[in-house]
Motif scaffolding. Structure first.
Motif, PDB file in Angstrom:
ATOM      1  N   ALA A 246      72.466  38.660  35.548  1.00 16.91           N
ATOM      2  CA  ALA A 246      71.442  39.405  36.295  1.00 16.91           C
ATOM      3  C   ALA A 246      71.866  39.467  37.752  1.00 16.91           C
ATOM      4  O   ALA A 246      72.263  38.448  38.338  1.00 16.91           O
ATOM      5  CB  ALA A 246      70.084  38.729  36.157  1.00 16.91           C
ATOM      6  N   LEU A 247      71.800  40.658  38.330  1.00 18.83           N
ATOM      7  CA  LEU A 247      72.301  40.865  39.689  1.00 18.83           C
ATOM      8  C   LEU A 247      71.224  40.562  40.727  1.00 18.83           C
ATOM      9  O   LEU A 247      70.028  40.748  40.481  1.00 18.83           O
ATOM     10  CB  LEU A 247      72.789  42.309  39.838  1.00 18.83           C
ATOM     11  N   TRP A 254      66.043  39.135  42.991  1.00 17.77           N
ATOM     12  CA  TRP A 254      66.545  39.865  41.819  1.00 17.77           C
ATOM     13  C   TRP A 254      66.595  41.362  42.123  1.00 17.77           C
ATOM     14  O   TRP A 254      65.670  41.908  42.707  1.00 17.77           O
ATOM     15  CB  TRP A 254      65.640  39.645  40.605  1.00 17.77           C
ATOM     16  N   GLN A 255      67.695  42.011  41.727  1.00 20.45           N
ATOM     17  CA  GLN A 255      67.755  43.468  41.825  1.00 20.45           C
ATOM     18  C   GLN A 255      66.836  44.075  40.774  1.00 20.45           C
ATOM     19  O   GLN A 255      66.714  43.556  39.671  1.00 20.45           O
ATOM     20  CB  GLN A 255      69.180  43.971  41.588  1.00 20.45           C
ATOM     21  N   SER A 265      74.453  43.287  34.331  1.00 20.63           N
ATOM     22  CA  SER A 265      75.797  43.794  34.004  1.00 20.63           C
ATOM     23  C   SER A 265      76.423  42.863  32.984  1.00 20.63           C
ATOM     24  O   SER A 265      76.008  41.721  32.816  1.00 20.63           O
ATOM     25  CB  SER A 265      76.669  43.870  35.256  1.00 20.63           C
ATOM     26  N   GLY A 266      77.466  43.343  32.283  1.00 19.38           N
ATOM     27  CA  GLY A 266      78.141  42.524  31.283  1.00 19.38           C
ATOM     28  C   GLY A 266      77.794  42.966  29.881  1.00 19.38           C
ATOM     29  O   GLY A 266      77.035  43.913  29.652  1.00 19.38           O
ATOM     30  N   GLY A 267      78.378  42.256  28.914  1.00 15.24           N
ATOM     31  CA  GLY A 267      78.238  42.640  27.520  1.00 15.24           C
ATOM     32  C   GLY A 267      76.921  42.230  26.907  1.00 15.24           C
ATOM     33  O   GLY A 267      76.020  41.705  27.570  1.00 15.24           O
ATOM     34  N   TRP A 268      76.847  42.476  25.575  1.00 15.24           N
ATOM     35  CA  TRP A 268      75.624  42.236  24.813  1.00 15.24           C
ATOM     36  C   TRP A 268      75.858  41.129  23.797  1.00 15.24           C
ATOM     37  O   TRP A 268      76.934  41.049  23.185  1.00 15.24           O
ATOM     38  CB  TRP A 268      75.182  43.505  24.081  1.00 15.24           C
ATOM     39  N   PRO A 269      74.856  40.258  23.594  1.00  8.72           N
ATOM     40  CA  PRO A 269      75.001  39.208  22.579  1.00  8.72           C
ATOM     41  C   PRO A 269      74.826  39.776  21.179  1.00  8.72           C
ATOM     42  O   PRO A 269      74.442  40.946  21.014  1.00  8.72           O
ATOM     43  CB  PRO A 269      73.871  38.225  22.919  1.00  8.72           C
ATOM     44  N   CYS A 270      75.086  38.930  20.192  1.00 11.20           N
ATOM     45  CA  CYS A 270      74.919  39.276  18.777  1.00 11.20           C
ATOM     46  C   CYS A 270      75.863  40.415  18.374  1.00 11.20           C
ATOM     47  O   CYS A 270      75.596  41.153  17.410  1.00 11.20           O
ATOM     48  CB  CYS A 270      73.470  39.654  18.457  1.00 11.20           C
ATOM     49  N   LEU A 333      67.302  38.829  24.429  1.00 11.86           N
ATOM     50  CA  LEU A 333      68.280  37.732  24.455  1.00 11.86           C
ATOM     51  C   LEU A 333      69.298  37.938  25.581  1.00 11.86           C
ATOM     52  O   LEU A 333      69.666  36.992  26.285  1.00 11.86           O
ATOM     53  CB  LEU A 333      69.006  37.639  23.109  1.00 11.86           C
ATOM     54  N   ARG A 334      69.738  39.190  25.755  1.00 16.32           N
ATOM     55  CA  ARG A 334      70.721  39.486  26.810  1.00 16.32           C
ATOM     56  C   ARG A 334      70.155  39.159  28.192  1.00 16.32           C
ATOM     57  O   ARG A 334      70.839  38.585  29.044  1.00 16.32           O
ATOM     58  CB  ARG A 334      71.106  40.963  26.743  1.00 16.32           C
ATOM     59  N   LEU A 335      68.845  39.523  28.424  1.00 14.80           N
ATOM     60  CA  LEU A 335      68.233  39.250  29.717  1.00 14.80           C
ATOM     61  C   LEU A 335      68.116  37.741  29.955  1.00 14.80           C
ATOM     62  O   LEU A 335      68.386  37.261  31.061  1.00 14.80           O
ATOM     63  CB  LEU A 335      66.844  39.898  29.783  1.00 14.80           C
ATOM     64  N   VAL A 336      67.714  36.975  28.925  1.00 14.60           N
ATOM     65  CA  VAL A 336      67.595  35.520  29.080  1.00 14.60           C
ATOM     66  C   VAL A 336      68.950  34.920  29.433  1.00 14.60           C
ATOM     67  O   VAL A 336      69.064  34.078  30.338  1.00 14.60           O
ATOM     68  CB  VAL A 336      67.028  34.878  27.793  1.00 14.60           C
ATOM     69  N   LEU A 337      70.003  35.350  28.732  1.00 14.47           N
ATOM     70  CA  LEU A 337      71.341  34.833  29.022  1.00 14.47           C
ATOM     71  C   LEU A 337      71.801  35.264  30.414  1.00 14.47           C
ATOM     72  O   LEU A 337      72.444  34.484  31.137  1.00 14.47           O
ATOM     73  CB  LEU A 337      72.331  35.332  27.963  1.00 14.47           C
ATOM     74  N   ALA A 338      71.481  36.487  30.808  1.00 12.34           N
ATOM     75  CA  ALA A 338      71.906  36.996  32.121  1.00 12.34           C
ATOM     76  C   ALA A 338      71.255  36.204  33.247  1.00 12.34           C
ATOM     77  O   ALA A 338      71.895  35.852  34.241  1.00 12.34           O
ATOM     78  CB  ALA A 338      71.552  38.479  32.229  1.00 12.34           C
ATOM     79  N   ARG A 339      69.975  35.896  33.112  1.00 14.45           N
ATOM     80  CA  ARG A 339      69.286  35.105  34.139  1.00 14.45           C
ATOM     81  C   ARG A 339      69.758  33.658  34.117  1.00 14.45           C
ATOM     82  O   ARG A 339      69.843  33.010  35.150  1.00 14.45           O
ATOM     83  CB  ARG A 339      67.775  35.182  33.918  1.00 14.45           C
ATOM     84  N   TYR A 340      70.059  33.169  32.914  1.00  8.49           N
ATOM     85  CA  TYR A 340      70.589  31.807  32.794  1.00  8.49           C
ATOM     86  C   TYR A 340      71.879  31.676  33.595  1.00  8.49           C
ATOM     87  O   TYR A 340      72.048  30.756  34.401  1.00  8.49           O
ATOM     88  CB  TYR A 340      70.825  31.504  31.315  1.00  8.49           C
ATOM     89  N   ARG A 341      72.817  32.639  33.392  1.00  4.10           N
ATOM     90  CA  ARG A 341      74.097  32.577  34.090  1.00  4.10           C
ATOM     91  C   ARG A 341      73.919  32.760  35.595  1.00  4.10           C
ATOM     92  O   ARG A 341      74.559  32.071  36.402  1.00  4.10           O
ATOM     93  CB  ARG A 341      75.042  33.666  33.557  1.00  4.10           C
TER      94      ARG A 341
END
Length: 788
Positions: A246-247, A254-255, A265-270, A333-341
């Motif tokens: 998450a940018l 947060w943007q 930005s970045g790829g998608w899980p699953c 799931l992608r948003l949760v992982l993006a904010r986690y990172r």
């Protein structure tokens, strides 16, 4: 038949109500509440059974059959004797120690009599004499000072008085302890006070319970954070391309994109599953289930919408039916992982590892209950019955030797909650304790005063041993709870105790002791009124003030607060005396105009001593009740609790509930003159705040209204003792203060303030004064949301 003819008509219903309340509290979630409730259940069951069986005479100053008035009974709320004796009952720990030493082999049922008898032997009297000289004794209930008085009388050569005292108490040797608790060191005496002694503080520190929120936080860090990281790591493995992030903007926020969504930005899980991934994910889910079965304090794992819950459910779907995942679910799931990172880096990254270590360090701090036990251990070297002149040495960080013995990390600081408990033992004058906040109310002030006032009242005894003994007995007697009395009987007085009466001749009251008592009376009253101006003086504090007034030779008619639910419709003669005195003090004042007090009418009321017949005496003490009912606009007798309350409140108005006697009779008016305007302002501010608090139920609202009306009465009295310019200034200030309150409250409270203004400008304002008791719904409760 009336309640006065048969007090059980009133007492039975009250006792049953209290028992029902206690039984309900036995189901409370808090263990301490349940334990206290169990005690109340025992007490009220004993009260009811004693009343039914005739063993307890409710309303009498000798409520227990065949027991003298001086015996100290256990008393439940409202003044009901339970049938138990505070100097009797179960054998106590110090008695077992004495029994093992002095009467080994004697059965416990016979040991109390054996110990009482031992202290009348030469060896026993010598032992008591040593305790007297050294001051190494404690008198928890007054009876425990009796044999010490015998020992002192014999040593002083007053053999006849000593054996007369023995004859008075000997019939109860088998049931009551007349010997003291022996101490390792003498208790100090003086003007320094403390809220809790060291023994009580140690007990409180050792009773500190684990904090549920802290335990949940510790579980979150030590159990669920590692699983959270492992779940995130597995789902990051399913991303094709760069890990999502998450940018943020340049300032760290947060943007946001369209519809205020996060920019990722970045790829998608699953997107793909490495070899063995499903087995590892299934194993992790199984580990989660096992951990959840053992750890249930933290609610986060089951909180729908939380990132932990989202990752766990995502893993489960990926293991069971990955093809069934919707685009929305994968996007979540992608948003949760993006904010986690974006927050602390990927699993295993240095930033993430540093963050987790910091969390573990914070969660690994020793729990407060463990630190509390360590501080209690430090106090073991201090006399348990004393206070502390300095608490800082006991608040030092944990040292190396303590760390080795307790397992608490060296250097651990003592938390504020532990410091606050320890501070309750810190010595100081009554004023210093109030200033520190250790004494937050008049009731709390009354609890700490007996140590000082008892020593003051014993100051006119020349012999130091007898002086210490008298102060200890006095202090214990002040802890005695008042009984519910009918027919205007008087509570048992200290002088009625046979061992006090036997030594009374050795007091030598003089002008110095009377002046000291007068000064103490003035100081305590000033402290209570200036510190808690909105509150009426509680009964326990009035007991202390009354004893000091008697010692000072000041005939001040202090009147207690009477409970409406046990009021029997009659006021004792001192209420009429107080009303007459108040009439003189408030004559022509703002207070008299506001409350419509007719001084000549009050002064013309017949005093009890004017009545020659029994019926006349009853009329004389009922006259205030009838006048109160007339002022309240109700018929007399009242016949219900609300009307009782209305009558009692009107009599409180007429007597000023102890304010007039204090200001007129103790020299307090002069010392308070400069503070009266500020005291009135504090009352007004307290009332405004109190009446705007949200109430849990109707009863809570009524309690607040009643307290506010009492505070208003205090305020009006303080203003009535101010100069005219000070009153004018107060009215301007109060208008501005009310103007800053919530709109609905201003609308409802405006008539009250207008009535006060009218009383300052008109000789006959004819306003409706603010009263707390009323039939039906109180008009201040008409708006359920006073903050609108």
């Amino acid at each position: 038949m009336t309640m006065e003819d048969d007090p059980s008509l009133a007492a039975g219903g009250y006792s049953a109500f209290q028992l029902a309340r206690a039984l309900a509290a036995t189901e409370h979630a808090d263990e301490t509440v349940r334990r206290n409730a169990a005690k109340r259940v025992r007490q009220w069951t004993a009260v009811i059974e004693g009343q039914r069986g005739g063993a307890i005479a409710t309303g009498s100053r000798t409520p227990l059959k065949d027991m003298p008035a001086w015996v100290t009974p256990e008393v439940a709320t409202g003044g009901f004797a339970t049938g138990a004796l505070l100097a009797g009952g179960a054998f106590q720990a110090h008695e077992r120690t004495l029994r093992d030493e002095l009467a080994p082999g004697v059965p416990e049922a016979d040991a109390r009599g054996a110990l009482n008898s031992f202290f009348l032997t030469d060896a026993g009297l010598e032992r008591l004499g040593l305790l007297l000289d050294a001051g190494r004794f404690e008198v928890a209930v007054p009876e425990e000072g009796a044999l010490l008085a015998v020992a002192w009388l014999l040593r002083a050569g007053h053999v006849e008085q000593a054996w007369e005292l023995v004859e008075a108490i000997a019939p109860w040797f088998s049931r009551l302890r007349f010997y003291p608790v022996e101490l390792a060191e003498a208790r100090t005496q003086g003007t320094l006070l403390w809220v809790d002694d060291v023994a009580t503080v140690m007990q409180r520190l050792r009773a500190v319970k684990p904090n549920a929120a802290i335990l949940a936080q510790k579980e979150a860090v030590e159990v669920w954070a590692p699983l959270h990281d492992r779940m995130a790591a597995l789902l990051f493995e399913t991303v094709r391309g760069d890990a999502p992030i998450a940018l943020r903007t340049a300032d760290g926020a947060w943007q946001r994109g369209e519809a205020n969504s996060f920019v990722v930005s970045g790829g998608w899980p699953c997107a793909h599953y490495p070899e063995g991934w499903h087995e590892r994910a299934a194993m992790l889910l199984d580990q989660y289930r096992q951990a959840r079965a053992l750890h249930a304090r933290c609610g986060r794992p089951e909180r729908e919408g939380d990132s932990f819950f989202t990752l766990r459910e995502g893993l489960r779907r990926c293991v069971e039916k990955p093809a069934a995942l919707s685009g929305r679910e994968v996007g979540r799931l992608r948003l949760v992982l993006a904010r986690y990172r974006a927050t602390h880096g990927l699993p295993g990254a240095a930033e993430r590892l540093t963050f987790r270590q910091r969390q573990r360090d914070e969660a690994g701090a020793p729990p407060f209950e463990q630190i509390g036990r360590q501080v209690a251990h430090r106090l073991e070297a201090v006399p348990p019955e004393a206070g502390l002149d300095d608490i800082e040495p006991f608040l030092a960080p944990v040292d190396a030797s303590e760390a080795a013995a307790s397992g608490i990390r060296e250097g651990t600081t003592i938390p504020h909650s532990v410091r606050r408990k320890l501070a309750r033992a810190l010595e100081g004058t009554a004023g210093e304790l109030v200033e520190r906040g250790a004494i937050p109310s008049g009731e709390a002030l009354a609890r700490v005063l007996p140590r000082w006032t008892a020593a003051l009242r014993a100051a006119d005894i020349a012999d130091p041993a007898l002086r210490r003994l008298q102060a200890a007995i006095d202090q214990a007697f002040r802890r005695r709870r008042s009984l519910l009395l009918l027919s205007l009987e008087r509570q048992v007085q200290l002088a009625e105790l046979p061992w006090v009466a036997a030594t009374a001749r050795f007091r030598a009251p003089g002008s110095a002791s009377r002046e000291a008592a007068r000064q103490a009376l003035t100081e305590i009253a000033r402290l209570a009124l200036t510190s808690f101006p909105q509150a009426i003086l509680p009964n326990k504090l009035l007991q202390e003030l009354g004893a000091l007034a008697e010692m000072a030779g000041l005939p001040l008619p202090f009147v207690e607060e009477i409970a409406a639910d046990i009021f029997m419709g009659r006021f004792s003669p001192k209420f009429l005396e107080a009303a007459r005195l108040a009439a003189d003090v408030v004559e022509g004042s703002l207070y008299a105009r506001y409350y419509g007090i007719d001084g000549p009418v009050l002064r013309a009321l017949r005093a009890p001593q004017d009545a020659a017949s029994k019926r006349g005496a009853k009329d004389a003490i009922d006259v205030l009740a009838r006048l109160g009912a007339s002022r309240a606009g109700i018929e007399w007798p009242a016949r219900n609790v609300v009307r009782n309350g209305m009558v009692i409140e009107q009599v409180q108005v007429l007597t000023t509930h102890n304010l007039a006697p204090l200001l007129a009779g103790s020299g307090l008016r002069e010392s308070l003159a400069a503070q009266l305007p500020a005291m009135a302002r504090r009352c007004f501010e307290w009332i405004c705040a109190q009446l705007q608090l949200p109430a849990a139920d109707r009863h809570a609202s009524l309690i607040r209204i009643k307290g506010s009306a009492y505070a208003w009465r205090q305020m009006v009295f303080f203003l009535s003792q101010c100069r005219d310019d000070e009153v004018i200034e107060f009215l301007g200030w109060s208008r501005a203060c009310l103007g800053g309150q919530a709109k609905a409250f201003k609308r409802r409270f405006e008539p009250i303030l207008s009535g006060l203004v009218a009383a300052t400008t008109t000789e006959d304002p004819r306003v409706q004064p603010f009263m707390g008791w009323t039939e039906g719904t109180h008009w201040l409760m008409q708006d359920d949301n006073p903050g609108r």
